[in-house]
Design an enzyme around this catalytic site. Structure first.
Site, mmCIF file in Angstrom:
data_model
loop_
_atom_site.group_PDB
_atom_site.id
_atom_site.type_symbol
_atom_site.label_atom_id
_atom_site.label_comp_id
_atom_site.label_asym_id
_atom_site.label_seq_id
_atom_site.Cartn_x
_atom_site.Cartn_y
_atom_site.Cartn_z
ATOM 1 N N HIS A 1 82.827 103.476 40.618
ATOM 2 C CA HIS A 1 82.900 104.337 41.791
ATOM 3 C C HIS A 1 82.269 103.877 42.481
ATOM 4 O O HIS A 1 81.046 103.486 42.354
ATOM 5 C CB HIS A 1 82.965 105.120 40.840
ATOM 6 C CG HIS A 1 83.271 106.365 42.018
ATOM 7 N ND1 HIS A 1 84.685 107.295 41.811
ATOM 8 C CD2 HIS A 1 82.286 107.403 42.847
ATOM 9 C CE1 HIS A 1 84.965 107.711 43.136
ATOM 10 N NE2 HIS A 1 83.666 107.858 43.105
ATOM 11 N N SER B 1 90.759 92.934 45.465
ATOM 12 C CA SER B 1 89.668 92.019 45.773
ATOM 13 C C SER B 1 88.610 91.731 44.658
ATOM 14 O O SER B 1 88.135 90.870 44.551
ATOM 15 C CB SER B 1 88.650 92.479 47.657
ATOM 16 O OG SER B 1 87.803 93.318 47.264
HETATM 17 C C1 GRF Z 1 87.070 99.387 45.118
HETATM 18 O O1 GRF Z 1 86.387 100.216 46.043
HETATM 19 C C2 GRF Z 1 86.795 99.984 43.538
HETATM 20 O O2 GRF Z 1 85.539 101.216 43.782
HETATM 21 C C3 GRF Z 1 87.658 101.312 43.789
HETATM 22 O O3 GRF Z 1 88.453 101.137 44.870
HETATM 23 C C4 GRF Z 1 88.448 100.140 45.364
HETATM 24 C C5 GRF Z 1 89.240 98.683 45.113
HETATM 25 O O4 GRF Z 1 89.034 97.416 46.159
HETATM 26 N N1 GRF Z 1 87.582 101.541 42.431
HETATM 27 P P1 GRF Z 1 89.993 96.426 45.373
HETATM 28 O O5 GRF Z 1 91.300 96.680 45.849
HETATM 29 O O6 GRF Z 1 89.190 96.067 44.441
HETATM 30 O O7 GRF Z 1 89.616 95.352 46.868
#
Ligand code: GRF
Length: 188
Positions: A104, A13
């Site tokens: 992060h 996302s």
């Molecule tokens: C996010 O919360 C980011 O901080 C982390 O992994 C997650 C990925 O979520 N490193 P998405 O795949 O972008 O929905």
């Protein structure tokens, strides 16, 4: 034109949000999505958004040379990690000093390091009865979550907040800030 490769292992996302942010941008372009996971939903998103995507399976991430050659051949200037779960090989880290950015989902240096990703991070935040959490955008070095911090944003945690509630608050911060911080770094 500065070219970005987004690396993602899962849902994607953030990847989608970043791709949309830079659509029609005249100086910054998301040139490709790279994943280590052929089943990652980010591949569907890239297809829908007409961004080329490629899978390098886990064997390619040990020394990273094939991936690095691919990045160079495609003249990639910056690497953006968006939920990428493999360690970036030293060969790539050395070839892209301060040109690899990660996000992060907590306030580093707390709740980071190997194995700290996704809901595990938010669970720890609850267990530790934190009053706030947030996001950390940082440069990537050869370790997990230890590179120089570029930006942090906070959100409150209420005692009754579930993992899902915290994840929602953190995602909101990610969507709001990650694209614009990427733009600042790329153009600085
Ligand atoms: C996010 O919360 C980011 O901080 C982390 O992994 C997650 C990925 O979520 N490193 P998405 O795949 O972008 O929905």
């Amino acid at each position: 034109m500065k070219k970005i490769a987004i690396l993602a292992s899962g849902n994607g996302s953030n990847a989608e949000n970043i791709i949309k942010f830079f659509e029609n941008n005249e100086t910054v372009k998301v040139s490709m999505v790279i994943t280590n996971n052929s089943k990652a939903f980010v591949l569907e998103r890239a297809k829908k958004l007409n961004v080329p995507a490629i899978v390098f399976d886990n064997s390619n991430w040990k020394n990273g040379e094939i991936v690095l050659r691919f990045l160079k051949k495609n003249e990639i200037d910056f690497i953006v990690l968006a939920g990428f779960l493999r360690k970036i090989p030293e060969s790539i880290v050395n070839a892209y000093p301060r040109r690899i950015i990660n996000i992060h989902p907590a306030l580093l240096p707390h709740f980071g390091g190997k194995g700290m990703y996704g809901d595990r991070v938010h669970k720890e935040v609850i267990i530790n009865q934190e009053k706030e959490t947030g996001i950390t955008i940082h440069f990537v070095d050869a370790d997990y979550d230890s590179g120089a911090i570029i930006f942090q944003a906070k959100c409150p945690v209420k005692p009754e907040d579930s993992v899902e509630v915290i994840a929602g608050k953190v995602h909101e911060l990610e969507y709001k800030f990650y694209p614009q911080i990427i733009e600042q770094v790329v153009l600085s």
